[in-house]
Design a protein around this motif. Structure first.
Motif, PDB file in Angstrom:
ATOM      1  N   MET A 600     -44.011  32.905-104.838  1.00  0.00           N
ATOM      2  CA  MET A 600     -42.885  32.273-104.164  1.00  0.00           C
ATOM      3  C   MET A 600     -41.636  32.454-105.000  1.00  0.00           C
ATOM      4  SD  MET A 600     -42.442  28.364-102.725  1.00  0.00           S
ATOM      5  CE  MET A 600     -42.350  27.578-104.335  1.00  0.00           C
ATOM      6  N   ASN A 601     -40.516  32.650-104.310  1.00  0.00           N
ATOM      7  CA  ASN A 601     -39.224  32.754-104.976  1.00  0.00           C
ATOM      8  C   ASN A 601     -38.247  31.835-104.253  1.00  0.00           C
ATOM      9  OD1 ASN A 601     -36.352  34.126-105.251  1.00  0.00           O
ATOM     10  ND2 ASN A 601     -37.570  34.742-107.015  1.00  0.00           N
ATOM     11  N   VAL A 619     -36.407  30.135 -99.215  1.00  0.00           N
ATOM     12  CA  VAL A 619     -37.736  30.212 -99.814  1.00  0.00           C
ATOM     13  C   VAL A 619     -38.433  31.463 -99.295  1.00  0.00           C
ATOM     14  CG1 VAL A 619     -39.940  29.035-100.142  1.00  0.00           C
ATOM     15  CG2 VAL A 619     -37.838  27.682 -99.898  1.00  0.00           C
ATOM     16  N   LYS A 620     -38.857  32.286-100.206  1.00  0.00           N
ATOM     17  CA  LYS A 620     -39.622  33.481 -99.847  1.00  0.00           C
ATOM     18  C   LYS A 620     -41.048  33.314-100.355  1.00  0.00           C
ATOM     19  CE  LYS A 620     -35.677  36.664 -99.888  1.00  0.00           C
ATOM     20  NZ  LYS A 620     -35.079  37.875-100.505  1.00  0.00           N
ATOM     21  N   VAL A 621     -41.988  33.343 -99.419  1.00  0.00           N
ATOM     22  CA  VAL A 621     -43.402  33.167 -99.738  1.00  0.00           C
ATOM     23  C   VAL A 621     -44.120  34.478 -99.452  1.00  0.00           C
ATOM     24  CG1 VAL A 621     -45.524  32.001 -99.043  1.00  0.00           C
ATOM     25  CG2 VAL A 621     -43.416  30.680 -99.346  1.00  0.00           C
ATOM     26  N   PHE A 624     -49.461  33.572 -99.262  1.00  0.00           N
ATOM     27  CA  PHE A 624     -50.057  32.273 -99.585  1.00  0.00           C
ATOM     28  C   PHE A 624     -51.376  32.100 -98.832  1.00  0.00           C
ATOM     29  CE2 PHE A 624     -46.528  29.159-101.085  1.00  0.00           C
ATOM     30  CZ  PHE A 624     -46.358  29.936-102.218  1.00  0.00           C
ATOM     31  N   SER A 651     -47.115  34.887 -95.026  1.00  0.00           N
ATOM     32  CA  SER A 651     -45.872  35.102 -95.763  1.00  0.00           C
ATOM     33  C   SER A 651     -44.727  34.608 -94.890  1.00  0.00           C
ATOM     34  CB  SER A 651     -45.674  36.581 -96.096  1.00  0.00           C
ATOM     35  OG  SER A 651     -46.733  37.061 -96.900  1.00  0.00           O
ATOM     36  N   ASN A 653     -40.134  34.000 -94.894  1.00  0.00           N
ATOM     37  CA  ASN A 653     -38.800  33.978 -95.503  1.00  0.00           C
ATOM     38  C   ASN A 653     -38.007  32.924 -94.750  1.00  0.00           C
ATOM     39  OD1 ASN A 653     -36.315  34.405 -96.602  1.00  0.00           O
ATOM     40  ND2 ASN A 653     -36.277  36.620 -96.255  1.00  0.00           N
TER      41      ASN A 653
END
Length: 834
Positions: A600-601, A619-621, A624, A651, A653
């Protein structure tokens, strides 16, 4: 004989009559001379209520009595009272009065008040001059008298008050309840007097703080004044202030335009305890239980000349060696206490006045400390130079504080600071210089409420005028370890003027156990509760927390490099990124981490400066685990509740913004945003929604639903989730899914599906088989309509498009085919198309 008696009787009557008549005859002359003398010498207004004369009270002198005497101040204080006396009386020699001279023998003052005031500019109300400064007073001719002389034998002042008010410094000093008696002899121009101040009190107020209240004063001053040489000699005298006794002696020479001084003041008390009598009243509580032992000496010298702005040498020294200080709250005494305080000034202006502490030293426990300080130019532009050098045993400090904390460790420090005090008051902190170093080692803190010890193996803080650098800070708290380096800047303006504190820090850690830290914090902080109304109308007590507020005068940049964080059931690895704090805003920049078997970023801001804090994040996943994410992330549970019945990976964004409530909860209906969502290997297991679908379709096909990988876009609208149409396969059935889940958890979704007839239950499939042409329909064009709520979904099968399919096939059949089919369908067909 009778005639002689008659003559003597007449003489006596004449004398008595004369004593009664003479005051009346000379009263106007005395009043005139008195007022004339005062008005010629003072440029101010003088008034009194009444003037009386008497021969009988002080015969052969005449007694002059004045009541309610008022003398006004000078300049801007001309309407304020400088001097007031309820009564003033004096004895004047009658013989000299008849010859045209005024000779004052005694003076008595009752309830006099002298009120001295200094303005913001420094001028005083006592600066009284003659009406014409340029006009020289007329001197008597040779052989003539000026008509005024003093042969004072007694001066008595009762219940007097002396008040000094400085408007610039807001200082107020009062001497009140004074009883002063001056007696002595005057022979051939030499006055040998004894001044006795037997009663009196001292008060000192600075701004709104009362430093001294009702300190008793006493003075016994034998003084010899030689009018022929204008010299004063003070023999050994006693001055007592609040019971602290001193001895005063010396000489004053006023023969020239400058005043020569040679005065000495020494302490009569030598025990160190007596110094506590001079502690200001507002600090009395601090020393109330203080026991001091040892000796001291106080010596003050004033030598030199005084003329205008040129003042004599001042040298005051307070010295104590080897003293001890004990307090009932202290486990041990502060020992080997050395005090050397000086107030000094060379001949010249008062600007050169300086205070020096060199040193104030001793031992706290077994650790030494030394403090030196110098304050120069006290009456002008004050400068300071301060240093502190010492060691601190933290175990001893814990005992001093009386707290339940168990401390260990040692602090070694040395700090120097110098600068301009007025510059600090004017926020010009560039005129300060500070340097030094403080080292902390082997620090351990234990508390009954803490299940783990807090440890700092070492830490170094280096001070300069611009910043404080933190070096090599390493520690551990339970299973959490940390190492930090960095610095803070602008700390002088932050401390003194509430300006912005700037800093830069880097945090490193192998493990941060948030669960443990939160448990310790909860144990140490009493929980506040608040009453809330539940949806069912019942009242509950809930733990009250407040929204996180970031001080607006902090400007920090924090970078992190953390290997692992444990939070709830979540393990987060490789946390790296930057957090900027400024104006009450936290700005996350490329905060990356690995979690939930993915990554995550985060970027975005938390804004606490508003009435209700808000957030705006991206939030970029990536990849997961959906099941772990559901149990770890409340936002996912709220937005996609079906994730709780799903396995696989996803995933996203996401851009998301919203508002936080005062009790630190996200206000759901303020959330807005947009993003995309993609799945990988998604399966839906035992879903309540699909259980309802199974009433229409074959259960074995819906036991573990496999969803083909898909990508969709979505919007978050006032806390609700709107899913844009996307295509995928669920249980090998092609579907187009779209819909909306409201913030109130109401559902409105449509699943358009080309339904394989093998998925349809046998009884329905058999009915399809009866319809002419149905053998050509392999897939039924239908819709699944999902309504209700998240906890109680409602599913309906829409076959409106399927009817159109069948109609098209029926058009291809003959009338005989229709008749045959109608006989078979019966009520089942009606049920199908109901």
């Amino acid at each position: 004989m009778k005639k002689l008696g008659l003559v003597l009787g007449i003489i006596i009557v004449v004398l008595i009559a004369g004593m009664m008549i003479i005051p009346m005859v000379y009263k106007d002359e005395l009043v005139g001379k008195t007022k004339k003398m005062l008005n010629e010498s003072l440029d101010t207004k003088v008034e009194f209520a009444d003037l009386e004369f008497s021969f009988f009270k002080s015969f052969p002198n005449i007694r002059l009595s004045v009541t309610d005497l008022i003398i006004n101040g000078a300049k801007e204080y001309k309407n304020d009272t400088l001097f007031y006396a309820k009564a003033l009386s004096t004895d004047i020699g009658l013989g000299k009065l008849i010859s045209g001279e005024i000779d004052i023998n005694s003076l008595r003052l009752s309830e006099p008040t002298i009120k001295l005031m200094a303005s913001q500019t420094g001028s005083g109300n006592w600066e009284l001059g003659s009406p014409s400064a340029e006009k020289e007073p007329e001197k008597p001719k040779k052989g003539e008298s000026d008509g005024f002389s003093i042969g004072l034998e007694e001066l008595l002042i009762e219940d007097a008050t002396l008040l000094y008010i400085d408007e610039a410094s807001k200082m107020r000093v009062a001497l009140d309840d004074l009883l002063i008696n001056i007696s002595g002899e005057v022979q051939q121009g030499v006055s040998d007097l004894k001044v006795n101040l037997s009663e009196g009190h001292l008060k000192v107020v600075m701004d709104t703080t009362q430093f001294i209240e009702q300190w008793p004063l006493q003075l016994q001053l034998p003084v010899v004044y030689d009018g022929n040489t204008s010299k004063v000699k003070i023999a050994e005298s006693m001055l007592s202030v609040n019971g602290y006794e001193t001895v005063l002696q010396g000489d004053v020479d006023m023969a020239t335009d400058s005043m020569q001084l040679d005065l000495n003041l020494k302490s009569k008390n030598t025990d160190l305890t007596s110094l506590l009598k001079l502690v200001p009243d507002n600090f009395k509580e601090l020393v109330g239980d203080l026991n001091v032992s040892g000796s001291h000496s106080l010596n003050a010298d004033v030598k030199g000349y005084y003329a205008g702005e040129d003042f004599p040498v001042i040298d005051v020294a307070l010295v104590s060696k080897g003293g001890e200080l004990k307090h009932k709250e202290l486990p041990d005494a502060i020992k080997k206490l050395d005090i050397n305080v000086k107030v000094v000034k060379a001949q010249g202006p008062l600007d050169g006045l300086a205070l020096k502490v060199e040193p104030f030293a001793g031992y706290i426990g077994n650790e030494p400390f030394t403090t030196t300080m110098e304050l120069t130019n006290l009456m002008g532009d004050p400068q300071y130079d301060f240093s502190l050098d010492g060691n601190v045993d933290l175990a001893y400090v814990a005992k001093l504080s009386g707290s339940d904390l168990d401390l260990a460790g040692k602090v070694v420090g040395q700090i120097n600071s110098k600068g301009d005090l007025y510059a600090a008051m004017e926020n010009d902190f560039n005129k300060f210089t500070t340097d030094g170093e403080v080292k902390l080692s082997d620090f351990v803190m234990k508390d009954e409420k803490m299940k783990e010890d807090f440890q700092l193996n070492n830490a170094i803080m280096k001070f300069s005028s611009k910043k404080v650098a933190i070096q090599n800070m390493q520690g551990q708290f339970g299973k959490t370890d940390f190492a930090m380096t960095g610095h803070v800047e602008n700390y002088f303006p932050y401390i003194f003027d509430n300006k912005k504190l700037r800093g830069n820090f880097h945090l490193q850690s192998d493990m941060i156990n948030v669960n443990q830290l939160m448990a310790i914090a909860n144990d140490m902080t009493p929980a506040d509760t608040t009453t809330v109304n539940t949806a069912e109308g019942q009242v509950e007590e809930q733990e009250a927390t407040s929204a996180v507020r970031i001080p607006e005068n902090l400007q920090f940049t924090i970078t992190s490099d953390v290997n692992q964080v444990l939070y709830d059931q979540l393990t987060i690895n490789d946390i790296k990124g930057q957090m900027d704090i400024d104006n009450g805003i936290i700005d996350l920049k490329n905060l990356g981490m690995k979690m939930l078997n993915g990554a995550m970023n985060m970027n975005g801001k938390y804004i606490s400066s508003q009435k209700n804090p808000s957030f705006d994040f991206n939030v970029k996943v990536d990849d997961f685990d959906i099941q772990k994410a559901y149990h770890s992330l409340s936002v996912l549970r709220k937005m996609i509740p079906i994730a709780g019945k799903s396995v696989g990976r996803f995933s996203t964004n996401l851009d998301l913004n919203g508002v936080v409530s005062p009790n630190n909860k996200i206000i759901v209906n303020t959330m807005n945003g947009l993003g995309d969502f993609s799945s990988k290997g998604l399966q839906i297991v035992d879903s309540g929604t699909f259980d309802q679908i199974s009433s229409l379709l074959k259960k074995d096909k819906l036991k573990n639903i496999v969803v083909d990988d898909f990508i969709t876009k979505f919007n978050i609208e006032n806390g609700g989730l709107r899913v844009s149409p996307f295509k995928t396969k669920i249980a090998d059935q092609e579907m187009t899914i779209s819909g909306f889940k409201g913030a109130d958890d109401k559902l409105d979704f449509t699943l358009d599906v080309m339904l394989d007839r093998n998925m349809v239950k046998d009884d329905l499939n058999n009915l399809f088989g009866i319809i002419p042409g149905s053998e050509n329909i392999k897939y039924v064009d239908a819709s699944l309509l999902i309504g209700g709520t998240v906890t109680k979904p409602e599913v309906k099968l829409d076959l409106s498009r399927a009817r159109r399919q069948i109609k098209e096939e029926l058009k291809k059949k003959t009338a005989d085919d229709w008749k045959d089919a109608a006989k078979k369908l019966g009520k089942g067909l009606e049920k199908l198309f109901k």
